[in-house]
Design an enzyme around this catalytic site. Structure first.
Site, PDB file in Angstrom:
ATOM      1  N   HIS A 177       0.831  -1.206   0.000  1.00 36.27           N
ATOM      2  CA  HIS A 177       0.000   0.000   0.000  1.00 36.27           C
ATOM      3  C   HIS A 177       0.862   1.251   0.000  1.00 36.27           C
ATOM      4  CE1 HIS A 177      -2.864  -3.089   1.520  1.00 36.27           C
ATOM      5  NE2 HIS A 177      -3.684  -2.427   0.720  1.00 36.27           N
ATOM      6  N   ASN A 178       1.542   1.476  -1.102  1.00 35.16           N
ATOM      7  CA  ASN A 178       2.440   2.611  -1.261  1.00 35.16           C
ATOM      8  C   ASN A 178       2.005   3.451  -2.462  1.00 35.16           C
ATOM      9  OD1 ASN A 178       3.385   1.098  -3.538  1.00 35.16           O
ATOM     10  ND2 ASN A 178       4.730  -0.039  -2.147  1.00 35.16           N
ATOM     11  N   ARG A 180       3.230   3.636  -5.395  1.00 33.07           N
ATOM     12  CA  ARG A 180       3.232   2.889  -6.656  1.00 33.07           C
ATOM     13  C   ARG A 180       1.893   2.165  -6.845  1.00 33.07           C
ATOM     14  NH1 ARG A 180       7.823   2.160  -9.890  1.00 33.07           N
ATOM     15  NH2 ARG A 180       8.984   3.271  -8.287  1.00 33.07           N
ATOM     16  N   HIS A 181       1.353   1.644  -5.753  1.00 29.81           N
ATOM     17  CA  HIS A 181       0.024   1.032  -5.821  1.00 29.81           C
ATOM     18  C   HIS A 181      -1.033   2.084  -6.156  1.00 29.81           C
ATOM     19  CE1 HIS A 181      -3.722  -0.919  -4.679  1.00 29.81           C
ATOM     20  NE2 HIS A 181      -3.888  -0.030  -3.714  1.00 29.81           N
ATOM     21  N   HIS A 217      -6.468   7.281  -2.190  1.00 33.15           N
ATOM     22  CA  HIS A 217      -7.272   6.287  -1.469  1.00 33.15           C
ATOM     23  C   HIS A 217      -6.502   5.511  -0.396  1.00 33.15           C
ATOM     24  CE1 HIS A 217      -5.410   3.172  -3.970  1.00 33.15           C
ATOM     25  NE2 HIS A 217      -5.962   2.275  -3.181  1.00 33.15           N
ATOM     26  N   ASP A 218      -5.167   5.511  -0.421  1.00 31.29           N
ATOM     27  CA  ASP A 218      -4.394   4.810   0.609  1.00 31.29           C
ATOM     28  C   ASP A 218      -3.357   5.717   1.262  1.00 31.29           C
ATOM     29  OD1 ASP A 218      -5.418   2.236   0.926  1.00 31.29           O
ATOM     30  OD2 ASP A 218      -4.416   1.486  -0.859  1.00 31.29           O
ATOM     31  N   GLN A 379      -5.179 -16.856  -4.039  1.00 28.45           N
ATOM     32  CA  GLN A 379      -5.378 -15.905  -5.127  1.00 28.45           C
ATOM     33  C   GLN A 379      -6.483 -16.371  -6.068  1.00 28.45           C
ATOM     34  OE1 GLN A 379      -4.100 -13.128  -4.867  1.00 28.45           O
ATOM     35  NE2 GLN A 379      -4.504 -12.145  -6.828  1.00 28.45           N
TER      36      GLN A 379
END
EC number: 3.1.4.-
Length: 462
Positions: A177-178, A180-181, A217-218, A379
């Site tokens: 959750h950075n 880049r995400h 959003h994060d 997954q």
């Protein structure tokens, strides 16, 4: 315009005021929505200084009001370390300069600029090949391509400074959750806008809201999910009554940034317009909480059964929630060589949280226990139970979803189905497991928040 060396601190109480306003807009209390208060945002953090002491983050009481923490480094209601090094203060300016250089390079080569636009309009875009300044610059290209900067009269410098401030308020050493995400979610929304021809159904301002919600959003995600916030009784969990604490915090940080005059990209909107934009952005960010996934999906299904209409505001909002949710979990729409990295990073973040929970004597969820996880099976279940139903519902409004988007998802489904047959007790690939064992990530204490801006000395009530 200010420079990155012109830094101001914000108080803990200032952020709580923003948080209170966010809660009010989000529906925690009744009454007319008000603009969020202007407060001085926080100084920047260096991209290599995200770690911190991993002591348990406790609250002094349980009366529902955020109280003093046990952290000795918090003094006089000022969050974080007061003494900022020059390298930290220069971090935002360094990124700004790199963005300016990259944008100027594109501006001098029209063919190169068009080639980059075509690149970011594709779900095959490989984020792992890009530097930070490129990611920020690509978002600026998206805004220009969609006519947002002209429609909202956003200056080049204001857009750049806002995006740099946003980037600086994502934590670099969080596995998943950075920033880049956040970019990937934004880029997927940009792809969807073109692929589904959303320009025909939404105004430029509505498209802007979608992108801004994706970008923010994060914000300031600590790499510790809502389950941890509740179990550890963190300050966030008390502040937001265990109701989507992280998502509310992301909203608070987002509007803390927008509270600065030179960062408010919505500064030219009328009061009523800004009120509505604030409301929708917050609703969209809150919708990314997976604990309310079924609720949002059911609500959208009900709108479909009623006969979906773009002319009904409640239908449009339900659709916007579905769109941001699709983009938030859209990695499996991308090529496998790109998406597999994200899967490994997500599990690495889970395992790191599990390690911390064990140290703190907290219960650990089964899906975070490295000895019990089967990556392919997990997954595969996520694709079948969560991702596919979400995109299939979206396909009832936009049949184009049934094209390359669903084809990519089914390719990922087949890949993990084949992999699951051979897994039988296998956990993460050896290299990721070894990397996770060798490098123990120590997350910083859950401070609220560390907002980064340039000069914000001028204030104006929203």
């Amino acid at each position: 315009m200010g420079t990155a060396s012109s830094i101001q601190h914000t108080s803990k109480q200032a952020l709580f005021n923003v948080s209170k306003a966010v809660k009010k807009i989000a529906g925690f209390s009744e009454g007319r929505r008000n603009r969020l208060p202007r407060n001085q945002p926080r100084p920047p953090r260096d991209e290599d200084s995200c770690g911190g002491n991993d002591e348990k983050y406790k609250i002094g009481n349980e009366d529902g009001v955020v109280c003093r923490t046990q952290h000795s480094h918090i003094r006089n209601a000022t969050m974080g370390k007061v003494g900022q090094t020059m390298s930290k203060k220069a971090s935002a300016q360094k990124l700004e300069d790199a963005v300016t250089e990259f944008i100027e390079k594109l501006g001098n080569d029209e063919k190169l600029e068009q080639a980059k636009l075509q690149l970011i309009r594709s779900p095959s875009f490989d984020v792992w090949k890009c530097k930070r300044e490129e990611l920020v610059s690509y978002i600026m290209l998206m805004f220009g391509d969609l006519g947002i900067t002209n429609e909202l009269d956003i200056s080049y410098n204001k857009l750049k400074k806002w995006l740099v401030a946003v980037e600086q308020n994502y934590i670099t050493d969080v596995y998943f959750h950075n920033f880049r995400h956040a970019f990937c979610v934004t880029q997927m929304m940009y792809f969807m806008i073109h692929e589904l021809k959303l320009m025909k159904y939404m105004t430029t301002l509505q498209l802007t809201i979608l992108l801004v919600a994706c970008i923010c959003h994060d914000l300031d995600h600590p790499g510790l999910n809502n389950l941890y916030q509740e179990k550890a009784h963190t300050e966030l969990s008390v502040l937001y009554h265990n109701c989507s604490p992280l998502e509310h915090h992301h909203c608070a940080v987002a509007f803390q940034l927008l509270s600065a005059n030179d960062l408010n990209i919505f500064g030219n909107l009328e009061q009523t317009q800004f009120d509505e934009v604030s409301h929708i952005v917050i609703q969209l960010i809150l919708a990314t909480d997976m604990s309310i996934h079924d609720q949002i999906l059911d609500d959208f299904h009900q709108k479909l059964e009623e006969g979906f209409s773009f002319d009904k505001p409640e239908h449009l909002l339900a659709l916007q929630k579905i769109l941001i949710k699709c983009c938030d979990i859209s990695n499996e729409v991308r090529p496998l060589e790109t998406s597999k990295v994200w899967v490994d990073r997500l599990f690495a973040e889970f395992f790191s949280q599990a390690d911390r929970e064990r140290r703190e004597g907290l219960p650990v969820e089964v899906f975070m226990q490295q000895t019990k996880v089967k990556k392919a099976n997990d997954q595969l279940a996520f694709i079948r139970k969560i991702i596919l139903p979400l995109f299939e519902r979206l396909g009832r409004v936009f049949p184009d979803v049934n094209g390359r988007i669903l084809r990519s998802l089914h390719e990922s489904e087949l890949f993990y189905e084949r992999l699951s047959h051979d897994e039988i007790g296998q956990l993460l690939t050896d290299d990721v497991t070894q990397q996770n064992n060798k490098k123990h990530v120590t997350f910083r204490k859950l401070e609220i928040p560390k907002v980064v801006v340039s000069d914000c000395s001028s204030e104006r009530a929203i």
